[in-house]
Design a protein around this motif. Structure first.
Motif, short mmCIF file in Angstrom:
data_model
loop_
_atom_site.label_atom_id
_atom_site.label_comp_id
_atom_site.label_asym_id
_atom_site.label_seq_id
_atom_site.Cartn_x
_atom_site.Cartn_y
_atom_site.Cartn_z
N CYS A 181 0.84 -1.19 0.00
CA CYS A 181 0.00 0.00 0.00
C CYS A 181 0.89 1.25 0.00
N PRO A 182 0.70 2.14 -0.98
CA PRO A 182 1.53 3.35 -1.03
C PRO A 182 1.17 4.35 0.06
N VAL A 183 0.04 4.17 0.73
CA VAL A 183 -0.40 5.12 1.75
C VAL A 183 0.10 4.70 3.14
N CYS A 184 -0.25 3.48 3.57
CA CYS A 184 0.13 3.07 4.92
C CYS A 184 1.37 2.18 4.92
N GLY A 185 1.81 1.75 3.72
CA GLY A 185 3.04 0.98 3.63
C GLY A 185 2.90 -0.48 4.02
N GLN A 186 1.66 -0.93 4.18
CA GLN A 186 1.42 -2.33 4.55
C GLN A 186 1.67 -3.24 3.36
N ALA A 187 2.59 -4.16 3.50
CA ALA A 187 2.84 -5.12 2.43
C ALA A 187 1.83 -6.24 2.52
N TYR A 188 1.41 -6.71 1.37
CA TYR A 188 0.44 -7.79 1.35
C TYR A 188 1.14 -9.07 0.96
N LEU A 189 1.07 -10.06 1.83
CA LEU A 189 1.71 -11.34 1.55
C LEU A 189 0.74 -12.44 1.91
N SER A 190 0.09 -12.99 0.88
CA SER A 190 -0.83 -14.08 1.13
C SER A 190 -0.04 -15.35 1.42
N GLU A 191 -0.71 -16.31 1.98
CA GLU A 191 -0.04 -17.57 2.31
C GLU A 191 0.52 -18.22 1.05
N GLU A 192 -0.28 -18.14 -0.02
CA GLU A 192 0.12 -18.73 -1.28
C GLU A 192 1.34 -18.02 -1.84
N LEU A 193 1.31 -16.68 -1.77
CA LEU A 193 2.42 -15.89 -2.27
C LEU A 193 3.66 -16.13 -1.42
N ALA A 194 3.46 -16.23 -0.11
CA ALA A 194 4.59 -16.47 0.79
C ALA A 194 5.27 -17.79 0.44
N LYS A 195 4.48 -18.80 0.18
CA LYS A 195 5.05 -20.11 -0.17
C LYS A 195 5.85 -20.00 -1.46
N GLY A 196 5.32 -19.26 -2.43
CA GLY A 196 6.03 -19.07 -3.69
C GLY A 196 7.35 -18.36 -3.48
N LYS A 197 7.33 -17.32 -2.64
CA LYS A 197 8.54 -16.55 -2.39
C LYS A 197 9.57 -17.39 -1.65
N ILE A 198 9.10 -18.17 -0.69
CA ILE A 198 10.02 -19.01 0.07
C ILE A 198 10.63 -20.07 -0.84
N ALA A 199 9.83 -20.58 -1.77
CA ALA A 199 10.35 -21.55 -2.74
C ALA A 199 11.44 -20.90 -3.58
N GLU A 200 11.23 -19.64 -3.98
CA GLU A 200 12.24 -18.91 -4.74
C GLU A 200 13.52 -18.75 -3.93
N VAL A 201 13.34 -18.39 -2.67
CA VAL A 201 14.47 -18.17 -1.78
C VAL A 201 15.25 -19.46 -1.57
N GLU A 202 14.53 -20.55 -1.40
CA GLU A 202 15.19 -21.84 -1.22
C GLU A 202 16.01 -22.22 -2.44
#
Ligand SMILES: [Zn+2]
Length: 66
Positions: free
Chosen positions: A39-60
């Motif tokens: 969010c460009p206003v409050c700066g809250q990042a959105y990370l869904s469980e599905e997206l988190a899993k994808g990102k963690i897979a990338e990191v791994e």
């Protein structure tokens, strides 16, 4: 195959569209920069469980390549 980031998400609080922003993720004591809808206003990042899993897979994958 890489899925396109969904940028049509909205911040519940501010009612504005989230924009991809560089965000630091911590995983197993390592920090990684990645793009997450934020969010460009409050700066809250959105990370869904599905997206988190994808990102963690990338990191791994990155860790394995080292
Ligand atoms: Zn917001």
């Amino acid at each position: 195959m890489q899925e396109a980031e969904n940028t049509t998400l909205m911040c519940d609080k501010c009612k504005v569209y989230l924009k991809p922003a560089k965000t630091t993720l911590s995983y197993l004591g390592n920090n990684f920069f990645t793009e997450l809808p934020r969010c460009p206003v409050c700066g809250q990042a959105y990370l869904s469980e599905e997206l988190a899993k994808g990102k963690i897979a990338e990191v791994e994958k990155l860790l394995e390549d080292k």
